[in-house]
Design an enzyme around this catalytic site. Structure first.
Site, PDB file in Angstrom:
ATOM      1  N   LYS A 196      28.604  85.264  54.157  1.00 55.25           N
ATOM      2  CA  LYS A 196      28.014  85.590  52.845  1.00 55.25           C
ATOM      3  C   LYS A 196      27.083  86.779  53.014  1.00 55.25           C
ATOM      4  O   LYS A 196      25.881  86.619  53.243  1.00 55.25           O
ATOM      5  CB  LYS A 196      27.270  84.362  52.300  1.00 55.25           C
ATOM      6  CG  LYS A 196      26.535  84.621  50.997  1.00 55.25           C
ATOM      7  CD  LYS A 196      26.103  83.336  50.324  1.00 55.25           C
ATOM      8  CE  LYS A 196      25.240  83.639  49.121  1.00 55.25           C
ATOM      9  NZ  LYS A 196      25.072  82.480  48.233  1.00 55.25           N
ATOM     10  N   GLU A 208      24.781  83.584  56.188  1.00 57.07           N
ATOM     11  CA  GLU A 208      24.308  84.537  55.172  1.00 57.07           C
ATOM     12  C   GLU A 208      23.239  85.490  55.700  1.00 57.07           C
ATOM     13  O   GLU A 208      22.048  85.167  55.695  1.00 57.07           O
ATOM     14  CB  GLU A 208      23.745  83.783  53.953  1.00 57.07           C
ATOM     15  CG  GLU A 208      23.248  84.736  52.858  1.00 57.07           C
ATOM     16  CD  GLU A 208      22.628  84.048  51.644  1.00 57.07           C
ATOM     17  OE1 GLU A 208      22.425  82.819  51.677  1.00 57.07           O
ATOM     18  OE2 GLU A 208      22.343  84.736  50.673  1.00 57.07           O
TER      19      GLU A 208
HETATM   20  P1  13P Z   1      21.859  85.634  44.625  1.00 63.00           P
HETATM   21  O1  13P Z   1      23.307  85.840  44.260  1.00 63.00           O
HETATM   22  O2  13P Z   1      20.953  85.421  43.430  1.00 63.00           O
HETATM   23  O3  13P Z   1      21.362  86.654  45.602  1.00 63.00           O
HETATM   24  O4  13P Z   1      21.771  84.232  45.344  1.00 63.00           O
HETATM   25  C1  13P Z   1      22.665  83.953  46.344  1.00 63.00           C
HETATM   26  C2  13P Z   1      22.030  83.108  47.359  1.00 63.00           C
HETATM   27  O5  13P Z   1      22.534  82.067  47.692  1.00 63.00           O
HETATM   28  C3  13P Z   1      20.793  83.583  47.992  1.00 63.00           C
HETATM   29  O6  13P Z   1      20.520  82.822  49.120  1.00 63.00           O
END
Ligand code: 13P
Length: 341
Positions: A220, A178
């Protein structure tokens, strides 16, 4: 070899038509902030009660294939003694675990941040697996300005993400990688595109260097959007076109799934943007959601810390899950926003 079969079956369980991932892995400081906004104290019992409600939502498995949990939740139990990860697994929702230890300032690089948590990671993963975790998540964040993020931050975070992903695969756990380009600030959508391209390019370069198998890796990312203080906001069609353009330039076709974060978009915006992304046309990867706030905000507001609001809480979550499930196929109808549940 058996690990490869495990990784493959986890990827297949997560990447499914009409489904996305629920991010319910808020760290203790973050969940305290979210609870404070609804006037609820962040005690271990309140966190358990709230997350139990989410995971016990009947029918959630039709739209949610996986849930990312915080370490504390992995060890908690429902009122009837069922471990919370099993509550999810019962509905066919694969439990996963956030394994990074949060971000700190990157030394000697003012304004940049780096994510920590690599020390002892293999051992921690080995402990999470018997509790049901089959995939993991590590979040890197990039602050945006005319000069940020620095090359150093882009390289250092890519290296950490790749080391994390390699350790996960070695342990038979599917890594969700991510890299979040933050929405904070007044930067333009062009600047977001430029930063996202540089970040993703470096991340995949590092994954390759570390021998990470892309077929068993999920991405992500943030969408390409203007900063939230930027006057010139973008319509879903523009967000979609720019996001797809950058992904095509940087993400190899062997990555099976891309699950966007919502990153501060409103629930309706996050759904409309995902829908537009899926209307651009067939892509090499499946394009889905892994939302935290955009799935949970209406549910949390309905809950208000009261067990008596369980039904409204679960209906609110189910509604966002259903609408995002449709958006994941490019079949979202905005008029459905007005329906009660
Ligand atoms: P958000 O969709 O609120 O950005 O959260 C996703 C997430 O896992 C952040 O690390």
């Amino acid at each position: 070899m058996s690990d490869q079969t495990d990784l493959q079956s986890t990827v297949e369980a997560l990447v499914q038509k009409g489904k996305g991932i629920l991010a319910a892995d808020e760290s203790s400081p973050t969940i305290a902030k979210r609870f404070k906004a609804i006037g609820v104290e962040s005690t271990e019992e309140n966190r358990r009660a709230y997350r139990q409600l989410l995971l016990a939502t009947s029918g959630l498995g039709a739209f949610i294939s996986g849930v990312i949990l915080f370490e504390e939740t992995l060890g908690q139990r429902a009122d009837d003694g069922t471990p919370l990860p099993q509550l999810a697994a019962r509905q066919g929702i694969v439990p996963g675990i956030k394994v990074d230890a949060g971000k700190i300032p990157l030394a000697l690089a003012p304004g940049d941040e780096i994510t920590q948590g690599l020390d002892g990671l293999a051992k921690r993963l080995a402990g999470y697996k018997p509790l049901g975790a089959r995939f993991a998540k590590w979040r890197a964040v990039y602050n945006v300005s005319a000069t940020l993020p620095s090359r150093l931050a882009i390289e250092a975070n890519a290296e950490a993400l790749a080391r994390y992903a390699a350790i996960c695969q070695e342990q038979g756990v599917v890594p969700i990688v991510e890299p979040e380009v933050l929405i904070d600030g007044n930067h333009t959508i062009e600047r977001c595109a430029e930063v996202t391209e540089a970040v993703l390019h470096e991340v995949f370069h590092a994954l390759h260097r570390h021998g990470v198998v892309l077929e068993y890796t999920l991405l992500k990312p943030s969408m390409v959007v203007p900063g939230k203080e930027q006057a010139q906001q973008a319509r879903p069609a523009e967000v979609a076109a720019r996001t797809i353009q950058i992904l095509k330039r940087t993400v190899p076709a062997s990555v099976p799934g891309i699950f966007f974060l919502s990153g501060g978009q409103t629930p309706a915006e996050a759904t409309a943007n995902l829908d537009a992304i899926n209307r651009v046309g067939a892509q090499p990867w499946q394009l889905s959601f892994s939302y935290g706030r955009a799935l949970q905000d209406p549910a949390m507001k309905a809950w208000k810390g009261q067990a008596g609001n369980a039904r409204e809480t679960q209906n609110a979550l189910l509604k966002r899950a259903r609408l995002n499930g449709a958006a994941r196929e490019g079949k979202y109808v905005p008029a459905l926003e007005d329906s009660a549940a």
